[in-house]
Design an enzyme around this catalytic site. Sequence first.
Site, mmCIF file in Angstrom:
data_model
loop_
_atom_site.group_PDB
_atom_site.id
_atom_site.type_symbol
_atom_site.label_atom_id
_atom_site.label_comp_id
_atom_site.label_asym_id
_atom_site.label_seq_id
_atom_site.Cartn_x
_atom_site.Cartn_y
_atom_site.Cartn_z
ATOM 1 N N GLU A 179 0.800 -1.206 0.000
ATOM 2 C CA GLU A 179 0.000 0.000 0.000
ATOM 3 C C GLU A 179 0.848 1.279 0.000
ATOM 4 O OE1 GLU A 179 -3.107 0.027 -0.440
ATOM 5 O OE2 GLU A 179 -3.147 2.208 -0.258
ATOM 6 N N ASP A 180 1.833 1.310 0.901
ATOM 7 C CA ASP A 180 2.519 2.577 1.151
ATOM 8 C C ASP A 180 3.886 2.729 0.496
ATOM 9 O OD1 ASP A 180 0.384 3.237 2.653
ATOM 10 O OD2 ASP A 180 1.342 2.912 4.604
#
Length: 706
Positions: free
Chosen positions: A76-77
Amino acid sequence: MYTIEDLSLALSQYLPYEQVAKVKRAYYYAAQAHDGQKRKSGEPYVTHPLAVAEILSELRMDCDGLTAALLHDVIEDTGISRDALTEQFGESVALLVDGVSKLTHLDFNNQLEKQAHNFQKMAMAMADDIRVILVKLADRLHNMRTLDAMPANKKRRIARETLDIYAPIANRLGMYNVRVDLESLAFQAYYPMRASMLQKAIHKKYGQQRIKDTQKLEDMIRSELAADYIEASISVREKHIYSIYQKMDKKRRSLDEIMDVMGVRIVTDRHDSCYRILGVIHSIFKPIEGRFKDYIAVPKSNGYQSLHTTVLGTNGIPMEVQIRTEEMDLVANNGIAAHWAYKANGNAGGSSSNHDRATKWVKSLLEIQQKAHNPLEFVDNVKSDLFPDEVYVFTPNGQIIELPSGSTPVDFAYGVHTEIGNTCISCRINRRLAPLSTVLESGQTVEIITAKNAQPNVAWLSFAITGKARANIRHYLKDKQRENAISIGHRLLTRSLNAFKANIDDLTPEQVSLVLGNHQLTAMDDLLESIGKGRHVGYLVARELFPNFDEETLVTPKSFKVNGSEGMLISYAKCCSPIPGDPIVGYVQVDKGIIIHHLSCPNVQDHLSSPERFIRMSWGKEIEEELNISLIVTYINERGAVAQIASSISDSDFQVSNLDIIERGRVSRLRLNITISSRVGLADVMRRIKAVRCVEKVSRETIVGR
Ligand code: MN
């Protein structure tokens, strides 16, 4: 500060060396990937996945689960791909991380529709691998613990979502500790004032006493148990604040009225000791009636086992006492997560049944999902499963079926088997016939009576509460309704086409595709369904097909014959309740189908502005339907008059469905609702009532003046 070395040390208590090494490798991988990123609190980002892994290590999560926890925000990051994770840590870790990532964007605070959609996605992710939701719950728990760094509005939003979605899921999976932590943190964040005031009130009321009494209470129980040679550990605690708040809020009670703010937990080694301890407790303290629950014999649906009793403690303060074995305690605190704890200890038995239960629940979510027609319906179906408060009933051969409280025999029938639910017609509760809408109570024996060609009834939706029952009934009715609508639509369009001297089967493919195109439909059946449901009008469709037809030469269509077997899309107007023999007219109402009115019903006049929606109708030869009509009886009010009127028809085949007195005086009037199958029957009923001595007049109720 908690470090990877602390985690490794904790893991080495239950994981082999190579697995601890893999988890460590995941940590360094995550630290590298998140390098330079900071949490809102200012700490390096990797402290977050490390804390999530710590929470899971307390639940004795396995190696893949922990590895995924450390990597859970990496896709995700940091833009690292799933393939890269597969290569580094294997397929199952990559799948887990991917599953958790998919849940990251789900926001349950937006409009209902989207919220429902998100919930559906979450159920799917859980079904793939239940560890996904465990990582997600731990992630949420750590975010709740560090919520203070967030801006106020975000704080509230996250807190609300935690109370609505994540805490109930933790509860459903039996993870008591996680649930209590989530609820307490969210309650404080969402209602800071209420939380602090309630906390103060509890301390004022119980605080002083508690410090003195707790020790006394423990000593008292300990010495009594020792006298009986029973070994057990005893802990006295305050109930968690959110559960007290919920009780006050839901039952509208003051703090004084809340029982058992204090709780005592006694954990022992053996099963039979639990019951012996119960005996000892009841001999020291006075038990409060109706509060004893044996969840050992009959566990809750999330696997929870324990004995519960509420007694009057020292100073007359009620306290709840929970008695259970160590194994039950582990399951009670960690629920499904206890599964991995047992596996880690090389213990095969016990909690695996708990894992099976959770898996079964997730599977049932999938079934509900397949039957649901849209996300909102799905969430509605699942809701009762998420907030369980069960009853336990028995099949005739002694099998226990657990159902949410408020369940009826219909829920029971679907709980046993979908087919039994679909064909059930009536039931016996403790051997006596009972309505299908009866609310079941624990301990009852329920026997379902089925019939081969029976079908689910739309009325069941008003009392069936389990997701499984509701999803199946709705599914069945939708299919059935489409079938009915197509057949009625076919009849309606045929009539209309006949007026234009045409026929459905003679339509050219060009004509068909033209009219389908006009209404953005793809198949003839869709058009027929839509006509049957009143969304399109047969006459207007026919005119589209024959735009050049001379209206002067229209043939009056034959009347539409009702035979009573058309199903839900033909109904009888409540205002005039026509019965066979009455002159009738049909009015096609959007999404309701054809509503049959008495020709002289004043409501018919109201619809005259849309004449194309009216249909000439007549009764078929063999009308099967039972009809409800209401009679107004005027009578001289003397002793026993009502009873005489009621008994005058009680030996006939007609059923009285309702009787109410509408005018009381020397001359009184009552309304009698009866179910009847023919006009001949009606004449007979009216004659019988008329024959009662005190009756002055009997008439069909008309809606004029009502
Ligand atoms: Mn996270």
